[in-house]
Design a protein around this motif. Sequence first.
Motif, PDB file in Angstrom:
ATOM      1  N   VAL A 154       0.858  -1.181   0.000  1.00 33.60           N
ATOM      2  CA  VAL A 154       0.000   0.000   0.000  1.00 33.60           C
ATOM      3  C   VAL A 154       0.897   1.235   0.000  1.00 33.60           C
ATOM      4  O   VAL A 154       1.800   1.367   0.837  1.00 33.60           O
ATOM      5  CB  VAL A 154      -0.927   0.019   1.231  1.00 33.60           C
ATOM      6  CG1 VAL A 154      -1.803   1.280   1.225  1.00 33.60           C
ATOM      7  CG2 VAL A 154      -1.796  -1.227   1.259  1.00 33.60           C
ATOM      8  N   LEU A 155       0.650   2.142  -0.926  1.00 28.80           N
ATOM      9  CA  LEU A 155       1.439   3.366  -1.046  1.00 28.80           C
ATOM     10  C   LEU A 155       0.784   4.498  -0.267  1.00 28.80           C
ATOM     11  O   LEU A 155      -0.440   4.654  -0.292  1.00 28.80           O
ATOM     12  CB  LEU A 155       1.550   3.784  -2.518  1.00 28.80           C
ATOM     13  CG  LEU A 155       2.449   4.994  -2.803  1.00 28.80           C
ATOM     14  CD1 LEU A 155       3.914   4.639  -2.648  1.00 28.80           C
ATOM     15  CD2 LEU A 155       2.183   5.546  -4.200  1.00 28.80           C
ATOM     16  N   VAL A 156       1.604   5.294   0.417  1.00 26.91           N
ATOM     17  CA  VAL A 156       1.137   6.508   1.082  1.00 26.91           C
ATOM     18  C   VAL A 156       1.923   7.673   0.518  1.00 26.91           C
ATOM     19  O   VAL A 156       3.157   7.712   0.622  1.00 26.91           O
ATOM     20  CB  VAL A 156       1.332   6.444   2.608  1.00 26.91           C
ATOM     21  CG1 VAL A 156       0.921   7.770   3.252  1.00 26.91           C
ATOM     22  CG2 VAL A 156       0.516   5.299   3.203  1.00 26.91           C
ATOM     23  N   THR A 157       1.242   8.623  -0.126  1.00 29.13           N
ATOM     24  CA  THR A 157       1.918   9.794  -0.676  1.00 29.13           C
ATOM     25  C   THR A 157       1.879  10.933   0.349  1.00 29.13           C
ATOM     26  O   THR A 157       1.092  10.911   1.280  1.00 29.13           O
ATOM     27  CB  THR A 157       1.253  10.259  -1.979  1.00 29.13           C
ATOM     28  OG1 THR A 157      -0.069  10.764  -1.699  1.00 29.13           O
ATOM     29  CG2 THR A 157       1.136   9.118  -2.983  1.00 29.13           C
ATOM     30  N   GLY A 158       2.751  11.925   0.146  1.00 30.08           N
ATOM     31  CA  GLY A 158       2.832  13.009   1.123  1.00 30.08           C
ATOM     32  C   GLY A 158       3.099  12.451   2.503  1.00 30.08           C
ATOM     33  O   GLY A 158       2.517  12.874   3.506  1.00 30.08           O
ATOM     34  N   ALA A 159       4.046  11.508   2.580  1.00 30.30           N
ATOM     35  CA  ALA A 159       4.169  10.653   3.757  1.00 30.30           C
ATOM     36  C   ALA A 159       4.595  11.380   5.024  1.00 30.30           C
ATOM     37  O   ALA A 159       4.301  10.908   6.122  1.00 30.30           O
ATOM     38  CB  ALA A 159       5.148   9.515   3.462  1.00 30.30           C
ATOM     39  N   THR A 160       5.298  12.507   4.923  1.00 33.49           N
ATOM     40  CA  THR A 160       5.734  13.196   6.138  1.00 33.49           C
ATOM     41  C   THR A 160       4.692  14.166   6.676  1.00 33.49           C
ATOM     42  O   THR A 160       4.873  14.741   7.745  1.00 33.49           O
ATOM     43  CB  THR A 160       7.042  13.973   5.895  1.00 33.49           C
ATOM     44  OG1 THR A 160       6.825  14.947   4.871  1.00 33.49           O
ATOM     45  CG2 THR A 160       8.182  13.040   5.496  1.00 33.49           C
ATOM     46  N   GLY A 161       3.593  14.369   5.951  1.00 29.77           N
ATOM     47  CA  GLY A 161       2.529  15.263   6.408  1.00 29.77           C
ATOM     48  C   GLY A 161       1.668  14.619   7.476  1.00 29.77           C
ATOM     49  O   GLY A 161       1.855  13.451   7.852  1.00 29.77           O
ATOM     50  N   GLY A 162       0.691  15.383   7.975  1.00 28.52           N
ATOM     51  CA  GLY A 162      -0.167  14.899   9.044  1.00 28.52           C
ATOM     52  C   GLY A 162      -0.955  13.661   8.671  1.00 28.52           C
ATOM     53  O   GLY A 162      -0.915  12.645   9.367  1.00 28.52           O
TER      54      GLY A 162
END
Length: 332
Positions: A154-162
């Motif tokens: 499963v991919l999570v984009t914008g990973a360092t955001g809230g």
Amino acid sequence: MANTFKALVAEKENENLNLHVKEIEPSDLPEGDVLIDVKYSGINYKDGLAAHPDGNIVKEYPFIPGIDLAGEVVDSSDNRYRAGDEVIVTSYELGVSHFGGYSEYARVPAEWVVPLPEGLTLKESMILGTAGFTAALSVQRLEENGLKPENGPVLVTGATGGVGSIAISLLKKKGYQVVASTGKTNEAAYLQQLGAAEVIDRNEVYNGKLKQMDKQKWAGAVDAAGGEPLAALLAQMQYQGSVAVSGMAAGVNLPASVLPFILRGVSLLGVDSVYCPMEERKHIWERLASDLKLDNLEEFVYKEAGLDALPELLPAVLESDHLGRMLVNVEE
């Protein structure tokens, strides 16, 4: 309740927006059914927009921003809530057209209030806030659409955001192999600590060139980018994969092909935390206090600050490179 109390007030004069903490009176608060002694709030992207003169979020000034709050009921005309009850309020018009959480007291409609579920503290609820709620809602949407750990990465984009950072930990807790996509690959150790099995540069998802169909990589995805990166992501989804989208950091236009939808059965799932129905809203908060309860919540707190720090912090949040969440301790 004191005759006066502190609140962060945004006032606009011509094209200038001024933020300052000032003493206000209970009569300055808008109408509502429930009066809350606010303990914690948080800083979100939308709060940064509310503090920007061209943010196009706030319609009338003076105004108290803050789209999240958690605290104790002081008084209520609705018999569902009594003095001393611990409650959460997020979304709806809070911090947008209704005075928000950057105030020692807030008055809101009863229909916006969520009882704090057993298993969460007020502080923990605001470490999560709208970002955590949105991440949990994204995970639920994906699972309702058939996503299971055995389906693949499963991919999570914008990973360092809230949203992204909390989504990583939620997915890891549920047994998924999580791949974090970010423009801050120097923060790979932080993302792996949160639960990412692999960290990739966002250019590996979208390198500036769009394909109608691409190699199948992801069983599911939590996307906070939107725009062309989302179009590229859709072309990379596995057969019957699904993407939960809640952000538009890369734009609102979606130049995607229909081919992933009709040849691979890909699903694009919209995630709206603002007007999520109350029954489902309560269910998500209950999950965040039970099967989705994270043991590492404190790790998401980049900074904890009081109201007095907000005039400096809020204007910078739109361009900030901070990780995770910024917590507002209203009583500090």
